[in-house]
Design an enzyme around this catalytic site. Structure first.
Site, PDB file in Angstrom:
ATOM      1  N   ALA A  37       0.838  -1.205   0.000  1.00 14.17           N
ATOM      2  CA  ALA A  37       0.000   0.000   0.000  1.00 14.17           C
ATOM      3  C   ALA A  37       0.872   1.254   0.000  1.00 14.17           C
ATOM      4  O   ALA A  37       0.600   2.224  -0.700  1.00 14.17           O
ATOM      5  CB  ALA A  37      -0.918  -0.006   1.209  1.00 14.17           C
ATOM      6  N   TYR A  39       3.917   1.429  -1.112  1.00 19.27           N
ATOM      7  CA  TYR A  39       4.544   1.495  -2.438  1.00 19.27           C
ATOM      8  C   TYR A  39       3.569   2.121  -3.449  1.00 19.27           C
ATOM      9  O   TYR A  39       3.925   3.010  -4.213  1.00 19.27           O
ATOM     10  CB  TYR A  39       4.941   0.080  -2.868  1.00 19.27           C
ATOM     11  CG  TYR A  39       5.517   0.003  -4.264  1.00 19.27           C
ATOM     12  CD1 TYR A  39       6.882   0.180  -4.481  1.00 19.27           C
ATOM     13  CD2 TYR A  39       4.704  -0.243  -5.367  1.00 19.27           C
ATOM     14  CE1 TYR A  39       7.413   0.122  -5.758  1.00 19.27           C
ATOM     15  CE2 TYR A  39       5.223  -0.290  -6.642  1.00 19.27           C
ATOM     16  CZ  TYR A  39       6.573  -0.119  -6.834  1.00 19.27           C
ATOM     17  OH  TYR A  39       7.089  -0.172  -8.101  1.00 19.27           O
ATOM     18  N   LEU A  86      26.680 -21.479 -26.734  1.00 21.57           N
ATOM     19  CA  LEU A  86      27.708 -22.223 -25.998  1.00 21.57           C
ATOM     20  C   LEU A  86      27.816 -23.644 -26.520  1.00 21.57           C
ATOM     21  O   LEU A  86      26.810 -24.262 -26.874  1.00 21.57           O
ATOM     22  CB  LEU A  86      27.335 -22.287 -24.511  1.00 21.57           C
ATOM     23  CG  LEU A  86      27.372 -20.981 -23.725  1.00 21.57           C
ATOM     24  CD1 LEU A  86      26.712 -21.175 -22.371  1.00 21.57           C
ATOM     25  CD2 LEU A  86      28.802 -20.509 -23.551  1.00 21.57           C
ATOM     26  N   GLU A 119      28.426 -21.077 -13.054  1.00 15.92           N
ATOM     27  CA  GLU A 119      27.110 -20.513 -12.713  1.00 15.92           C
ATOM     28  C   GLU A 119      25.995 -21.347 -13.332  1.00 15.92           C
ATOM     29  O   GLU A 119      26.216 -22.077 -14.291  1.00 15.92           O
ATOM     30  CB  GLU A 119      27.037 -19.051 -13.180  1.00 15.92           C
ATOM     31  CG  GLU A 119      27.372 -18.853 -14.637  1.00 15.92           C
ATOM     32  CD  GLU A 119      27.699 -17.397 -14.983  1.00 15.92           C
ATOM     33  OE1 GLU A 119      28.317 -16.711 -14.153  1.00 15.92           O
ATOM     34  OE2 GLU A 119      27.324 -16.974 -16.075  1.00 15.92           O
ATOM     35  N   LYS A 121      23.015 -22.511 -15.629  1.00 12.61           N
ATOM     36  CA  LYS A 121      22.546 -22.131 -16.964  1.00 12.61           C
ATOM     37  C   LYS A 121      21.021 -22.076 -16.886  1.00 12.61           C
ATOM     38  O   LYS A 121      20.351 -23.098 -16.790  1.00 12.61           O
ATOM     39  CB  LYS A 121      22.999 -23.162 -17.999  1.00 12.61           C
ATOM     40  CG  LYS A 121      22.592 -22.813 -19.418  1.00 12.61           C
ATOM     41  CD  LYS A 121      23.333 -23.688 -20.424  1.00 12.61           C
ATOM     42  CE  LYS A 121      23.007 -23.277 -21.847  1.00 12.61           C
ATOM     43  NZ  LYS A 121      21.613 -23.526 -22.231  1.00 12.61           N
ATOM     44  N   ASP A 123      17.210 -21.681 -17.878  1.00  8.73           N
ATOM     45  CA  ASP A 123      16.471 -22.082 -19.070  1.00  8.73           C
ATOM     46  C   ASP A 123      15.362 -21.082 -19.325  1.00  8.73           C
ATOM     47  O   ASP A 123      14.222 -21.279 -18.933  1.00  8.73           O
ATOM     48  CB  ASP A 123      15.907 -23.492 -18.866  1.00  8.73           C
ATOM     49  CG  ASP A 123      15.457 -24.089 -20.180  1.00  8.73           C
ATOM     50  OD1 ASP A 123      15.777 -23.506 -21.238  1.00  8.73           O
ATOM     51  OD2 ASP A 123      14.787 -25.135 -20.153  1.00  8.73           O
ATOM     52  N   GLU A 181      19.318 -13.564 -18.937  1.00 10.72           N
ATOM     53  CA  GLU A 181      18.299 -14.558 -19.256  1.00 10.72           C
ATOM     54  C   GLU A 181      17.000 -14.179 -18.536  1.00 10.72           C
ATOM     55  O   GLU A 181      17.000 -14.006 -17.315  1.00 10.72           O
ATOM     56  CB  GLU A 181      18.794 -15.932 -18.762  1.00 10.72           C
ATOM     57  CG  GLU A 181      18.041 -17.100 -19.306  1.00 10.72           C
ATOM     58  CD  GLU A 181      18.572 -17.561 -20.669  1.00 10.72           C
ATOM     59  OE1 GLU A 181      19.439 -16.870 -21.270  1.00 10.72           O
ATOM     60  OE2 GLU A 181      18.106 -18.604 -21.131  1.00 10.72           O
ATOM     61  N   TYR A 233      24.138 -12.022 -16.920  1.00 16.77           N
ATOM     62  CA  TYR A 233      25.344 -12.845 -16.803  1.00 16.77           C
ATOM     63  C   TYR A 233      26.515 -12.385 -17.651  1.00 16.77           C
ATOM     64  O   TYR A 233      27.526 -13.084 -17.727  1.00 16.77           O
ATOM     65  CB  TYR A 233      25.021 -14.313 -17.104  1.00 16.77           C
ATOM     66  CG  TYR A 233      24.349 -14.539 -18.434  1.00 16.77           C
ATOM     67  CD1 TYR A 233      25.003 -14.276 -19.627  1.00 16.77           C
ATOM     68  CD2 TYR A 233      23.045 -15.021 -18.497  1.00 16.77           C
ATOM     69  CE1 TYR A 233      24.381 -14.479 -20.842  1.00 16.77           C
ATOM     70  CE2 TYR A 233      22.417 -15.230 -19.700  1.00 16.77           C
ATOM     71  CZ  TYR A 233      23.088 -14.955 -20.877  1.00 16.77           C
ATOM     72  OH  TYR A 233      22.481 -15.145 -22.076  1.00 16.77           O
ATOM     73  N   LYS A 323      25.724 -29.849 -19.702  1.00 18.27           N
ATOM     74  CA  LYS A 323      24.288 -30.143 -19.753  1.00 18.27           C
ATOM     75  C   LYS A 323      23.909 -31.141 -18.676  1.00 18.27           C
ATOM     76  O   LYS A 323      24.545 -32.195 -18.563  1.00 18.27           O
ATOM     77  CB  LYS A 323      23.937 -30.752 -21.116  1.00 18.27           C
ATOM     78  CG  LYS A 323      23.998 -29.770 -22.259  1.00 18.27           C
ATOM     79  CD  LYS A 323      22.906 -28.767 -22.151  1.00 18.27           C
ATOM     80  CE  LYS A 323      21.942 -28.849 -23.301  1.00 18.27           C
ATOM     81  NZ  LYS A 323      21.005 -27.721 -23.263  1.00 18.27           N
ATOM     82  N   CYS A 417     -19.077 -41.222 -17.343  1.00 18.85           N
ATOM     83  CA  CYS A 417     -18.100 -40.900 -16.310  1.00 18.85           C
ATOM     84  C   CYS A 417     -17.501 -42.189 -15.747  1.00 18.85           C
ATOM     85  O   CYS A 417     -18.247 -43.098 -15.376  1.00 18.85           O
ATOM     86  CB  CYS A 417     -18.773 -40.105 -15.183  1.00 18.85           C
ATOM     87  SG  CYS A 417     -17.710 -39.912 -13.739  1.00 18.85           S
ATOM     88  N   CYS A 420     -18.913 -42.569 -11.922  1.00  7.87           N
ATOM     89  CA  CYS A 420     -20.321 -42.759 -11.544  1.00  7.87           C
ATOM     90  C   CYS A 420     -21.195 -43.147 -12.735  1.00  7.87           C
ATOM     91  O   CYS A 420     -22.407 -43.285 -12.592  1.00  7.87           O
ATOM     92  CB  CYS A 420     -20.856 -41.494 -10.877  1.00  7.87           C
ATOM     93  SG  CYS A 420     -21.055 -40.126 -12.027  1.00  7.87           S
ATOM     94  N   CYS A 433     -18.063 -34.782 -16.364  1.00  4.63           N
ATOM     95  CA  CYS A 433     -19.137 -35.633 -15.860  1.00  4.63           C
ATOM     96  C   CYS A 433     -20.278 -34.689 -15.512  1.00  4.63           C
ATOM     97  O   CYS A 433     -20.054 -33.625 -14.935  1.00  4.63           O
ATOM     98  CB  CYS A 433     -18.652 -36.385 -14.622  1.00  4.63           C
ATOM     99  SG  CYS A 433     -20.005 -37.031 -13.620  1.00  4.63           S
ATOM    100  N   CYS A 439     -21.572 -37.449  -8.101  1.00  2.38           N
ATOM    101  CA  CYS A 439     -20.396 -38.216  -8.524  1.00  2.38           C
ATOM    102  C   CYS A 439     -19.384 -38.224  -7.379  1.00  2.38           C
ATOM    103  O   CYS A 439     -18.919 -37.175  -6.935  1.00  2.38           O
ATOM    104  CB  CYS A 439     -19.795 -37.584  -9.767  1.00  2.38           C
ATOM    105  SG  CYS A 439     -18.225 -38.314 -10.252  1.00  2.38           S
TER     106      CYS A 439
HETATM  107  S1  IVH Z   1      26.910 -17.080 -21.349  1.00  2.00           S
HETATM  108  C1  IVH Z   1      29.355 -16.239 -24.873  1.00  2.00           C
HETATM  109  N1  IVH Z   1      25.761 -17.675 -19.068  1.00  2.00           N
HETATM  110  O1  IVH Z   1      22.581 -20.187 -22.768  1.00  2.00           O
HETATM  111  C2  IVH Z   1      28.561 -16.631 -23.696  1.00  2.00           C
HETATM  112  N2  IVH Z   1      24.566 -18.092 -21.055  1.00  2.00           N
HETATM  113  O2  IVH Z   1      23.827 -21.409 -25.444  1.00  2.00           O
HETATM  114  C3  IVH Z   1      27.164 -16.865 -24.013  1.00  2.00           C
HETATM  115  N3  IVH Z   1      22.328 -19.013 -20.709  1.00  2.00           N
HETATM  116  O3  IVH Z   1      21.861 -17.970 -25.332  1.00  2.00           O
HETATM  117  C4  IVH Z   1      26.236 -16.990 -22.942  1.00  2.00           C
HETATM  118  N4  IVH Z   1      22.395 -19.051 -18.516  1.00  2.00           N
HETATM  119  O4  IVH Z   1      20.512 -17.778 -23.258  1.00  2.00           O
HETATM  120  C5  IVH Z   1      25.661 -17.670 -20.401  1.00  2.00           C
HETATM  121  N5  IVH Z   1      24.853 -18.156 -16.983  1.00  2.00           N
HETATM  122  C6  IVH Z   1      24.755 -18.124 -18.307  1.00  2.00           C
HETATM  123  C7  IVH Z   1      23.578 -18.569 -18.955  1.00  2.00           C
HETATM  124  C8  IVH Z   1      23.542 -18.539 -20.347  1.00  2.00           C
HETATM  125  C9  IVH Z   1      21.680 -19.307 -19.596  1.00  2.00           C
HETATM  126  C10 IVH Z   1      21.829 -19.231 -22.081  1.00  2.00           C
HETATM  127  C11 IVH Z   1      21.840 -18.013 -22.934  1.00  2.00           C
HETATM  128  C12 IVH Z   1      22.554 -18.375 -24.207  1.00  2.00           C
HETATM  129  C13 IVH Z   1      22.625 -19.848 -24.125  1.00  2.00           C
HETATM  130  C14 IVH Z   1      23.946 -20.288 -24.697  1.00  2.00           C
END
Ligand code: IVH
Length: 693
Positions: A37, A39, A86, A119, A121, A123, A181, A233, A323, A417, A420, A433, A439
């Protein structure tokens, strides 16, 4: 343009700084210092000042996060430095090889240790944010790495993306291209999908799709409603950056210092061996994060070494993605069973040959709906690919047709169903149903929903206990819960004195809920928490709804339902389908009976909180053309001040704001004796000054 008094300029500046600070505290540091509130109050005051003195509006003002209109098509943005992808490593040998290659390339002794940053990655979707002189000026998708789409307006709606960089200790650089990301936190993803299912929209397959779909919305107002987040990143081009260090981890520190959100899981390690350990630890803990990660990224930490290493065609030599084991695995469907939910929706479920997916044993997966089974031609005994995302229910993605055994049959959509044997009704892709009240599966589902945390919050009654109470005939509906006592529970197996006492206490404690919770708990189809709140605010109690048809006959009944229906549809945020569903629910005598049972048992909702604000409890209707305000903006203003808006004339309207060329509504309002205002009067009411003043 009107001259801006110094005092107003100063106040606006302070407000902007303060609001952005609270944004950072809330969205980046998860430690808010003010209530919502408070804010909102700061935000409203800034809006007010900017309205009064339009010269104060600046592109980096927090008020501009939602300012843009929908667009026809995204523009393109050429990245000054290509956004690379990457290379992947699928196992630790490949990581060792990555390290060895680097040493060979740099002509280093293979025994030397290289410092790496490790770090998660994330998604989600890669984006670039361009800040010029500390201001966020352009944001784009990665696209093909060279050219992306201009999604500035959508990115501005993400509150963890600062509109201007923080100049706390450092001066913002002339130019910095930040890479990061964008993702949708998992708990938000589940909630979003739940809401989509409630409103009959197709749920998103995974958080990544949800994030991508949200970012590529043509209307930023839609993006704004999706709780997207970002981790930065890396950087592209910079000019005048006062970067002190010479490592990747120092870049992350620098970004953080500028107020950008970085992932605090990023660490630096001494050697590839330690990097591998860090990757394994991340994989083991992947389910503990509130965002989806599909791997770990290992980067050579030293920027000079990075530069020497350079890149191959599309990827740098100095980084690699480790991966994680896929969260998708093939397995066999042993049977397709049907489950009936509380709204009667019949969902097909795949009973799987147990399979380990990303470290979790999976035996069942949802098949979603019957159209999906048909589209993918899923059959019993098929080999299918199952995907798991976070804690989300596993999902069958596709069939491996080449592995289909002989003699399988197309799946037959049920005509009755499975619980039932009543008739079924089809609505879009979903089969229901029709015997809602008798049911057993639906009754059990609706009671489970009633007691759930977000509904009546009755602890100590799980699905198993409810099933037992139903089977033994002790309860038939939710109202019967309130007639339970120690004696009745004592006769049941597996109920100790303590668990019985706890359950009874929780039931007793639930007797005085918020109206929103009570309406939500009733489990009206399509009415989620938001819908329940809107209905609670409009009706302030259940009586106007349960009174439906009461004492009325024939056409009178219908008339009453029609009025209620209109009143529901007039609620901003309630559509015709939900209105229909509410009317259907309250038209059902049995449902009214259960509600009466609740009331008789002493369930009494708390007084509906009065909306706060200057227009609290006043209902506005706009007609004709407004000169300075768009219709949406005007509605927003009313709602922010605690008022309500309707879109058609009814006796519930308190004020008609008539713009130019107001026609029949104005006459109708005159007839009904409803207060009429012109735009100027409306603005005066809100203290909005006009240009001419
Ligand atoms: S570095 C040259 N760091 O992964 C370095 N990428 O295939 C390029 N991604 O398109 C990216 N977490 O969308 C980097 N900690 C991270 C990441 C990251 C996710 C994704 C990013 C990029 C894809 C690379």
């Amino acid at each position: 343009m009107k001259e801006i008094p110094q005092k107003a300029a100063k106040e606006a500046k302070e407000l902007r700084v303060s609001i952005e600070r609270h944004n950072r505290l809330y969205y980046q540091l998860d430690s808010p210092e003010v209530t919502d509130a408070e804010y909102d109050r700061l935000m409203r005051r800034l809006e007010e000042l900017e309205r009064q003195y339009p010269g104060l509006v600046r592109p980096d003002s927090p008020t501009q996060r939602v300012g843009a209109e929908p667009i026809e098509e995204f523009g393109t943005v050429t990245h000054t430095v290509a956004m690379l992808s990457l290379d992947n490593a699928l196992n630790t040998e490949e990581l060792l090889e990555f390290d060895a290659q680097i040493k060979r390339f740099l002509k280093l002794n293979l025994e030397t240790d290289i410092e790496y940053a490790v770090e998660p990655k994330m998604d989600g979707l890669a984006v670039e944010l361009i800040y010029e002189d500390g201001k966020f000026t352009k944001g784009s998708t990665r696209g093909d790495g060279f050219t992306g789409e201009d999604i500035t307006a959508n990115l501005k709606t993400i509150r963890s993306i600062p509109l201007s960089l923080r100049e706390h200790k450092l001066k913002a650089p002339q130019l910095i291209e930040v890479r990061g990301e964008v993702f949708l936190p998992l708990n938000r993803f589940e909630k979003l999908n739940q809401e989509r299912e409630e409103t009959g929209e197709e749920p998103f397959a995974n958080p990544r799709n949800a994030a991508a779909g949200s970012l590529r919305q043509k209307d930023p107002a839609v993006t704004r409603k999706r709780p997207l987040n970002i981790f930065c990143y890396g950087i592209g081009a910079t000019k005048g950056a006062s970067l002190s260090g010479n490592t990747h981890t120092e870049i992350l520190e620098y970004l953080k210092e500028l107020g950008l959100k970085t992932n605090s899981e990023a660490i630096k390690v001494k050697s590839i061996k330690n990097a591998i350990d860090a990757c394994i630890r991340l994989e083991e803990s992947r389910d503990s994060f509130d965002y989806e990660i599909d791997g770990a990224v290992i980067k050579v930490n030293d920027l000079n070494l990075q530069e020497q290493l350079g890149q191959k065609a599309r990827s740098p030599r100095w980084a690699i993605a480790f991966k994680f084991k896929p969260k998708k695995e093939p397995t066999v469907i042993e049977a397709i069973t049907l489950s009936v939910g509380r709204t009667g929706a019949i969902t097909p479920v795949a009973e799987l040959k147990p399979v380990e997916i990303g470290g979790v044993r999976v035996k069942r997966a949802t098949l979603h709906n019957f159209d999906e089974i048909k589209r993918l031609d899923i059959r019993e005994h098929d080999t299918v690919v199952v995907q798991r995302a976070g804690d989300v229910i596993p999902k069958v993605m596709r069939v491996e047709l080449e592995k289909r055994p002989e003699g399988t049959e197309e799946f037959k959509i049920p005509t009755t169903c499975p619980e039932c044997h009543s008739d079924v009704r089809r609505d879009k892709a979903i089969l229901y149903c029709t015997a809602n009240l008798t049911c057993p599966a639906q009754v059990k589902g609706s009671i489970t929903h009633f007691v759930s945390k977000r509904a009546m919050n009755i602890d100590g009654l799980g699905e198993k206990q409810i099933a037992q109470l139903l089977e033994s005939g002790i309860i038939k509906n939710v109202a019967d819960l309130y007639a339970l006592n120690e004696e009745r529970l004592a006769d049941l197996d597996r109920w100790g004195d303590i668990s019985a006492a706890n359950a009874l206490e929780a039931i007793e404690k639930s007797k005085n809920p918020e109206l929103t919770r009570l309406i939500y708990a009733l489990g009206i189809r399509g009415v989620g928490e938001t819908g329940a709140r809107l209905i609670a605010e409009e009706f302030k109690g259940l009586k106007p709804l349960t009174d439906l048809r009461h004492g009325l006959e024939g056409s009178e009944e219908e008339k009453h339902a029609e009025i209620l229906h209109k009143q529901l549809c007039d609620i901003h945020g309630i559509g015709i389908e939900i209105a229909n569903s509410v009317i259907d629910f309250f038209s059902e005598a049995h449902n009214r009976q259960v509600i009466k049972g609740l009331v008789d048992a002493g369930v009494k909702h708390k007084q509906q909180k009065e909306a706060e604000g200057r227009l609290a409890n006043r209902t506005f209707l706009f007609t004709g053309t407004l000169r300075d305000l768009s219709r949406d903006r005007a509605r927003d203003l009313v709602e922010r001040e605690g008022g309500r808006t309707l879109s058609s004339m009814s006796k519930n309207v308190d004020v008609l704001v008539a713009g130019e060329k107001a026609g029949s509504k104005r006459r109708e309002a005159e007839k009904l004796g409803i207060e009429i205002m012109d735009e100027e009067e409306f603005k005066a009411l809100l203290n909005l000054k006009t240009e001419s003043e």
